[in-house]
Design a protein around this motif. Structure first.
Motif, PDB file in Angstrom:
ATOM      1  N   ARG A  54       0.836  -1.191   0.000  1.00  0.00           N
ATOM      2  CA  ARG A  54       0.000   0.000   0.000  1.00  0.00           C
ATOM      3  C   ARG A  54       0.874   1.246   0.000  1.00  0.00           C
ATOM      4  NH1 ARG A  54      -5.400   0.779   3.018  1.00  0.00           N
ATOM      5  NH2 ARG A  54      -5.432   2.879   3.828  1.00  0.00           N
ATOM      6  N   LEU A  60      -4.206   4.927   7.617  1.00  0.00           N
ATOM      7  CA  LEU A  60      -4.889   3.757   8.173  1.00  0.00           C
ATOM      8  C   LEU A  60      -5.925   4.143   9.222  1.00  0.00           C
ATOM      9  CD1 LEU A  60      -1.753   1.498   8.815  1.00  0.00           C
ATOM     10  CD2 LEU A  60      -3.162   1.647   6.740  1.00  0.00           C
ATOM     11  N   SER A 113      -4.813  14.673  11.314  1.00  0.00           N
ATOM     12  CA  SER A 113      -6.013  13.965  11.787  1.00  0.00           C
ATOM     13  C   SER A 113      -5.743  12.466  11.828  1.00  0.00           C
ATOM     14  CB  SER A 113      -7.171  14.244  10.835  1.00  0.00           C
ATOM     15  OG  SER A 113      -6.816  13.828   9.529  1.00  0.00           O
ATOM     16  N   ARG A 191     -16.129   8.457   2.788  1.00  0.00           N
ATOM     17  CA  ARG A 191     -16.387   7.174   2.129  1.00  0.00           C
ATOM     18  C   ARG A 191     -17.735   6.658   2.585  1.00  0.00           C
ATOM     19  NH1 ARG A 191     -12.518   2.100   3.441  1.00  0.00           N
ATOM     20  NH2 ARG A 191     -13.651   2.168   5.418  1.00  0.00           N
ATOM     21  N   SER A 220      -8.710  11.466   1.222  1.00  0.00           N
ATOM     22  CA  SER A 220      -9.042  10.153   1.732  1.00  0.00           C
ATOM     23  C   SER A 220      -8.899   9.186   0.583  1.00  0.00           C
ATOM     24  CB  SER A 220     -10.460  10.134   2.287  1.00  0.00           C
ATOM     25  OG  SER A 220     -10.697   8.905   2.917  1.00  0.00           O
ATOM     26  N   PRO A 221      -7.751   8.523   0.480  1.00  0.00           N
ATOM     27  CA  PRO A 221      -7.452   7.754  -0.721  1.00  0.00           C
ATOM     28  C   PRO A 221      -8.361   6.556  -0.955  1.00  0.00           C
ATOM     29  CG  PRO A 221      -5.462   8.377   0.402  1.00  0.00           C
ATOM     30  CD  PRO A 221      -6.589   8.651   1.333  1.00  0.00           C
TER      31      PRO A 221
HETATM   32  O1  TXA Z   1     -14.472  -1.249   7.639  1.00  0.00           O
HETATM   33  C1  TXA Z   1     -13.349  -0.764   7.636  1.00  0.00           C
HETATM   34  O2  TXA Z   1     -13.152   0.450   7.815  1.00  0.00           O
HETATM   35  C2  TXA Z   1     -12.163  -1.707   7.419  1.00  0.00           C
HETATM   36  C3  TXA Z   1     -12.055  -2.663   8.618  1.00  0.00           C
HETATM   37  C4  TXA Z   1     -10.831  -3.527   8.556  1.00  0.00           C
HETATM   38  O3  TXA Z   1     -12.109  -1.910   9.803  1.00  0.00           O
HETATM   39  N1  TXA Z   1     -10.960  -0.979   7.201  1.00  0.00           N
HETATM   40  C5  TXA Z   1     -10.731  -0.288   6.065  1.00  0.00           C
HETATM   41  O4  TXA Z   1      -9.479   0.290   5.999  1.00  0.00           O
HETATM   42  O5  TXA Z   1     -11.527  -0.202   5.169  1.00  0.00           O
HETATM   43  P1  TXA Z   1      -8.851   0.860   4.669  1.00  0.00           P
HETATM   44  O6  TXA Z   1      -7.441   1.144   5.021  1.00  0.00           O
HETATM   45  O7  TXA Z   1      -9.080  -0.090   3.561  1.00  0.00           O
HETATM   46  O8  TXA Z   1      -9.579   2.218   4.451  1.00  0.00           O
HETATM   47  C6  TXA Z   1      -9.295   3.330   5.285  1.00  0.00           C
HETATM   48  C7  TXA Z   1      -9.971   4.566   4.775  1.00  0.00           C
HETATM   49  C8  TXA Z   1      -9.296   5.071   3.519  1.00  0.00           C
HETATM   50  O9  TXA Z   1     -10.286   5.578   2.662  1.00  0.00           O
HETATM   51  C9  TXA Z   1      -8.410   6.167   4.076  1.00  0.00           C
HETATM   52  O10 TXA Z   1      -8.062   7.116   3.121  1.00  0.00           O
HETATM   53  C10 TXA Z   1      -9.313   6.756   5.154  1.00  0.00           C
HETATM   54  O11 TXA Z   1      -9.895   5.615   5.731  1.00  0.00           O
HETATM   55  N2  TXA Z   1      -8.541   7.506   6.157  1.00  0.00           N
HETATM   56  C11 TXA Z   1      -7.725   7.019   7.113  1.00  0.00           C
HETATM   57  N3  TXA Z   1      -7.177   8.006   7.850  1.00  0.00           N
HETATM   58  C12 TXA Z   1      -7.659   9.157   7.373  1.00  0.00           C
HETATM   59  C13 TXA Z   1      -7.474  10.536   7.718  1.00  0.00           C
HETATM   60  N4  TXA Z   1      -6.676  10.923   8.704  1.00  0.00           N
HETATM   61  N5  TXA Z   1      -8.146  11.465   6.991  1.00  0.00           N
HETATM   62  C14 TXA Z   1      -8.959  11.090   5.988  1.00  0.00           C
HETATM   63  N6  TXA Z   1      -9.174   9.790   5.611  1.00  0.00           N
HETATM   64  C15 TXA Z   1      -8.539   8.846   6.292  1.00  0.00           C
END
Ligand code: TXA
Ligand code: MG
Length: 336
Positions: A54, A60, A113, A191, A220-221
């Protein structure tokens, strides 16, 4: 290959010890399976990124257990965030909040954040509790691919790269959490996911706004256009199957992700019309959105693994409720 562990007390202790030692572990949640590592350990977090391949500009989500203090994880909890935690935690809502001082840069991709969520899956809660630390966990798939909704899916995505996967059965929801940012007076939907926008608006009494479009590496990728994608090319159809336009030249066997109805009947009708063999996966025979969400990623995976050479997806009939997240995932899976 990774060891698949039943969530016995002994196995939970073993997985928790691995996490405390800086290893990464496959963890069930009610949304999708996560690839968990200790959120306060930069080396463990680096391992998550490397294992998934990733890019480090994609931050995360930090997972907490019900009795865990948020101190050091977030710098503050705005009143509106508290309202949403009371209404939707534990559950599929991720809140983007001011980042606390125990969270390394790598977790948030350097953002001020941090995204936090409290899963409601009992195995996720037990694992976090047993590890005694917040767990950073992205979905346990290779970057850009289909999210895993069973332990076997995690095995096929990452089994050659990790040691342990806790088996918590099939995911109850089947698609990811809703990601919401609270910025000043505004609530921004980063999202769509398990908690519908309308439910958040009802709890807050304000409108939830769409995330502003950004150029380059996204805010938010998860918002990147191409995501959740099968290996085979998949095209989003322009209308329900009966009225959809297909390309003139088709391979001998195509795969179709249908929203509802009877798989065999729909395959037969389409095959007669197009003159090719059609493999159909139906999300929900009765058109139930909960069932469709639950089966979405598994159905994409089944078509990807079938003998079909080219895939098509019937558009989601509604963007209300869970339909919003289903339509979003289909668009991204079909984007090239
Ligand atoms: O349902 C879920 O959320 C799952 C399970 C495992 O908990 N996790 C998940 O993680 O979908 P991931 O890494 O696939 O997606 C994380 C999302 C991404 O869209 C990321 O950009 C956003 O959360 N994100 C994380 N930290 C952020 C931040 N500080 N500001 C904006 N977006 C953030
Ligand atoms: Mg993901």
């Amino acid at each position: 290959m990774a060891e698949l562990l039943q969530p016995t007390e002994q196995n939970l202790a073993r997985a928790a010890a691995a996490l405390r030692a800086g290893e990464v572990v496959g963890m069930p949640t009610e949304t999708v399976y996560g690839l968990a590592g200790t959120a306060t350990d930069a080396r463990a977090v680096a391992k998550i990124f490397a294992t998934k391949e990733r890019p480090t500009f994609d931050p995360l989500i930090v997972h907490v257990a019900p009795e865990m203090s948020l101190e050091g994880i977030v710098a503050s909890v705005p009143t509106r965030a508290r309202t949403l935690m009371d209404a939707f935690w534990p559950g599929p809502l991720t809140l983007v909040l001011p980042r606390g001082n125990r969270i390394p840069d790598l977790v948030t991709s350097g953002l001020p954040s941090v995204a936090v969520r409290m899963p409601r899956h009992p195995v996720a809660q037990a694992l976090i509790r047993e590890a005694g630390v917040p767990l950073a966990a992205p979905s346990a798939n290779r970057f850009g691919r289909i999210s895993p909704t069973s332990a076997a899916d995690v095995q096929s995505e990452l089994g050659d790269r990790i040691g342990l996967i806790l088996d918590g059965g099939r995911c109850e929801l089947g698609l990811e959490s809703t990601v919401l940012a609270l910025e000043g007076e505004r609530a921004l939907l980063l999202r769509p996911g398990g908690v519908p926008k309308s439910a958040i608006e009802q709890a807050l009494g304000i409108e939830v706004l769409p995330a502003p479009k950004v150029e380059g590496p996204a805010a938010s990728p998860g918002m990147l256009a191409s995501h959740y994608a099968p290996r085979k090319p998949m095209t989003l159809l322009d209308a329900p199957l009966e009225r959809a336009t297909f390309p003139a030249a088709l391979p001998r066997i195509i795969g179709v992700l249908a929203q509802s109805g009877d798989a065999e009947q729909r395959a037969r009708e389409l095959s007669q019309r197009l003159g090719v063999t059609v493999r159909v996966q139906v999300l929900s025979a009765s058109g139930d959105p909960g069932e469709a969400a639950r089966r979405l990623f598994a159905s994409m995976r089944a078509l990807d693994g079938s003998d079909a050479e080219l895939l098509f997806a019937e558009p989601c009939p509604t963007e209300e409720g869970l339909g919003h997240a289903i339509a979003d995932r289909l668009r991204r899976a079909c984007a090239r």
